[in-house]
Scaffold this motif. Structure first.
Motif, short mmCIF file in Angstrom:
data_model
loop_
_atom_site.label_atom_id
_atom_site.label_comp_id
_atom_site.label_asym_id
_atom_site.label_seq_id
_atom_site.Cartn_x
_atom_site.Cartn_y
_atom_site.Cartn_z
N PHE A 137 16.69 6.80 14.21
CA PHE A 137 15.90 7.83 14.87
C PHE A 137 16.48 9.22 14.67
CE2 PHE A 137 14.39 9.77 19.03
CZ PHE A 137 13.05 9.78 18.69
N SER A 138 17.79 9.30 14.40
CA SER A 138 18.50 10.57 14.37
C SER A 138 18.00 11.57 13.33
CB SER A 138 20.00 10.31 14.16
OG SER A 138 20.72 11.51 14.21
N PRO A 139 17.70 11.19 12.08
CA PRO A 139 17.22 12.20 11.11
C PRO A 139 15.94 12.89 11.55
CG PRO A 139 17.92 10.21 9.97
CD PRO A 139 17.91 9.88 11.43
N ALA A 140 15.02 12.14 12.15
CA ALA A 140 13.77 12.75 12.64
C ALA A 140 14.07 13.73 13.75
CB ALA A 140 12.81 11.67 13.12
N VAL A 141 15.04 13.40 14.61
CA VAL A 141 15.44 14.31 15.67
C VAL A 141 15.98 15.61 15.08
CG1 VAL A 141 17.09 14.69 17.55
CG2 VAL A 141 15.87 12.52 17.39
N ALA A 142 16.82 15.49 14.05
CA ALA A 142 17.40 16.68 13.43
C ALA A 142 16.32 17.58 12.84
CB ALA A 142 18.40 16.26 12.34
N ASP A 143 15.32 16.98 12.16
CA ASP A 143 14.22 17.77 11.60
C ASP A 143 13.45 18.49 12.70
OD1 ASP A 143 14.76 17.20 8.97
OD2 ASP A 143 13.30 15.57 8.82
N ASN A 144 13.13 17.75 13.77
CA ASN A 144 12.36 18.34 14.86
C ASN A 144 13.12 19.46 15.55
OD1 ASN A 144 10.15 16.71 14.41
ND2 ASN A 144 10.71 15.20 15.95
N VAL A 145 14.44 19.28 15.70
CA VAL A 145 15.26 20.32 16.32
C VAL A 145 15.18 21.61 15.50
CG1 VAL A 145 17.65 21.04 16.76
CG2 VAL A 145 16.85 18.83 17.57
N ASN A 146 15.24 21.49 14.18
CA ASN A 146 15.16 22.67 13.32
C ASN A 146 13.79 23.35 13.44
OD1 ASN A 146 17.77 22.40 12.33
ND2 ASN A 146 17.13 21.07 10.66
N ILE A 148 11.67 23.25 16.00
CA ILE A 148 11.50 23.88 17.31
C ILE A 148 12.42 25.08 17.47
CG2 ILE A 148 11.65 23.48 19.80
CD1 ILE A 148 10.92 20.54 19.25
N ALA A 149 13.62 25.02 16.90
CA ALA A 149 14.53 26.17 16.94
C ALA A 149 13.88 27.38 16.29
CB ALA A 149 15.86 25.83 16.26
N ASN A 150 13.20 27.16 15.17
CA ASN A 150 12.50 28.27 14.51
C ASN A 150 11.39 28.82 15.40
OD1 ASN A 150 14.01 28.27 12.13
ND2 ASN A 150 12.72 26.71 11.17
N TYR A 151 10.73 27.93 16.16
CA TYR A 151 9.66 28.38 17.05
C TYR A 151 10.21 29.25 18.18
CZ TYR A 151 4.67 27.46 17.23
OH TYR A 151 3.31 27.56 17.08
N PHE A 152 11.42 28.93 18.63
CA PHE A 152 12.02 29.72 19.70
C PHE A 152 12.34 31.14 19.24
CE2 PHE A 152 12.76 26.03 22.48
CZ PHE A 152 12.46 26.62 23.70
N VAL A 153 12.53 31.34 17.94
CA VAL A 153 12.70 32.70 17.44
C VAL A 153 11.45 33.51 17.73
CG1 VAL A 153 13.11 34.13 15.39
CG2 VAL A 153 14.26 31.91 15.61
N LEU A 154 10.27 32.90 17.50
CA LEU A 154 9.01 33.57 17.77
C LEU A 154 8.84 33.83 19.27
CD1 LEU A 154 8.63 32.33 14.89
CD2 LEU A 154 6.24 31.93 15.49
N GLU A 225 23.65 33.02 17.80
CA GLU A 225 22.23 32.93 18.12
C GLU A 225 21.62 31.65 17.56
OE1 GLU A 225 18.28 34.11 19.34
OE2 GLU A 225 20.33 34.29 20.08
N ARG A 226 22.00 31.27 16.35
CA ARG A 226 21.45 30.05 15.75
C ARG A 226 21.87 28.81 16.54
NH1 ARG A 226 19.37 31.37 10.65
NH2 ARG A 226 20.13 33.38 9.86
N VAL A 227 23.12 28.80 17.01
CA VAL A 227 23.59 27.68 17.84
C VAL A 227 22.78 27.63 19.14
CG1 VAL A 227 25.52 26.78 19.18
CG2 VAL A 227 25.90 27.65 16.87
N HIS A 228 22.57 28.78 19.73
CA HIS A 228 21.79 28.86 20.97
C HIS A 228 20.37 28.35 20.77
CE1 HIS A 228 19.75 31.35 24.29
NE2 HIS A 228 20.46 30.44 24.89
N LEU A 229 19.76 28.72 19.66
CA LEU A 229 18.40 28.27 19.35
C LEU A 229 18.34 26.76 19.19
CD1 LEU A 229 17.49 31.06 16.79
CD2 LEU A 229 16.32 30.69 18.97
N ARG A 230 19.32 26.19 18.52
CA ARG A 230 19.33 24.73 18.34
C ARG A 230 19.54 24.01 19.66
NH1 ARG A 230 21.80 26.07 13.36
NH2 ARG A 230 23.89 25.87 14.24
N ASN A 231 20.36 24.59 20.53
CA ASN A 231 20.56 23.97 21.85
C ASN A 231 19.26 23.97 22.66
OD1 ASN A 231 23.26 23.47 21.36
ND2 ASN A 231 23.96 25.36 22.33
N LEU A 232 18.52 25.08 22.61
CA LEU A 232 17.23 25.15 23.30
C LEU A 232 16.28 24.09 22.73
CD1 LEU A 232 16.59 29.00 23.47
CD2 LEU A 232 17.25 27.50 25.35
#
Length: 342
Positions: A137-146, A148-154, A225-232
């Protein structure tokens, strides 16, 4: 393609938190589904077999391993048992496989503490099986985290504008359409909720207002900032997982999920946003979302989102993954904004 409506018996879906004292961290609990699933929209026909799960987040997993927040965790487990829910850390451990140096060791430690402190035992063969599931399950989680992190920039870009809520929703929706990025519904709606909280702090508990402000701060150090985005983004994964695992194609079983989190942002999202439908197609599950009528923001934001947000012409109930060019568009747009050149 099969559609399931999560509208039935919404009054039976518990939402709230366990908060025993000032010495412990509150645990927010609820279901991202508006109601119980049914194959019919106008009468209750639940799918079968239906498993009822409680998904734990990384905060609770860490508290269990550290032997902290014990009273609230005990209350959570007692409530789960009374509701007939199977407790699973699948989302949290999958996330640990992305971030932890020794995720298998951390999970076995979690199992040991469960056995010692909470009298909950997992046989060795079940632990080994679960570790295999988590790794898969982990690779799909990693993709989704990336994603959503990009969405939080918006979201941060518009949150920090000195505009009305209506204009922020409008400009956000227009940017999504103009740059042809995916409509990640949970992230989009939660961003709109954050806009509303900023302009109406008196309508929310101070802890929620403070957490939204913390989530939406922008660090000058781009690495930080990138770490913060990934945590969110990791936090939000807890809310997307119930739709994604609604149907198990290998066992033909359905899963109705509650979630539990030590993050007040999850409590806010559970109160304001819910899945109203899940579509099962192409060996994937796709959730449709809306604002909870009982929430604080529904009366204002429902009309604005309906007015301004349009589904992408590429939207369909099939999984394209990285083959969907909209995700590349999102990554480029997020990089532009991070660089200060939107």
């Amino acid at each position: 393609m099969r559609k399931f409506y999560t509208l039935s018996h919404s009054e039976s879906i518990a939402l709230g938190c366990f908060n025993s004292s000032d010495d412990e961290v509150p645990i927010w609990v609820g279901s991202p589904f508006f109601g119980l699933p049914s194959s019919e929209v106008d009468c209750f026909r639940p799918p079968a077999p239906l498993n009822c799960l409680l998904l734990l987040d990384v905060n609770i997993l860490g508290a269990i391993r550290a032997r902290k927040n014990v009273t609230n965790v005990r209350s959570l487990f007692a409530w789960a048992a009374s509701q007939g829910l199977e407790v699973t850390p699948i989302v949290a451990v999958a996330e640990q496989h992305r971030t932890h140096g020794a995720p298998d060791k951390a999970f076995r430690h979690y199992v040991d503490v469960l056995r010692t402190d909470y009298l909950y035992d997992l046989p060795t063969q079940e632990v080994d099986r679960l570790l295999g599931v988590f790794k898969e399950f982990s690779p799909a989680v990693a993709d989704n985290v990336n994603f959503i992190a990009n969405y939080f920039v918006l979201i941060k870009h518009f949150y920090n504008k000195r505009w009305s809520v209506d204009r922020k929703v409008k400009e956000f929706a227009e940017l999504v359409r103009e740059r042809n990025v995916p409509v990640l519904a949970f992230a989009f709606l939660l961003g709109c909720v954050y806009f509303y909280v900023r302009d109406n702090p008196g309508q929310f508990p101070p802890a929620i207002v403070s957490k939204v402000q913390s989530d939406m701060c922008v660090y000058a150090d781009k690495k930080k900032e990138r770490v913060h985005l990934r945590n969110l983004a990791s936090d939000l994964m807890l809310l997307s997982a119930p739709a994604e695992i609604f149907f198990n194609h290998e066992t033909s079983e359905f899963n109705f999920c509650y979630v539990a989190s030590g993050d007040v942002s999850i409590g806010l999202a559970l109160t304001e946003i819910a899945y109203t439908q899940v579509v099962v197609n192409d060996k994937r599950c796709f959730g449709s979302l809306g604002f909870r009528p009982s929430g604080t923001v529904s009366d204002v934001l429902e009309a604005a989102v309906t007015k301004y947000l349009r589904q992408s012409s590429q939207q369909s109930f099939s999984f394209k993954g990285r083959g969907d060019g909209r995700f590349d568009n999102l990554e480029r747009l997020a990089e532009e904004m991070l660089s200060g050149h939107p």
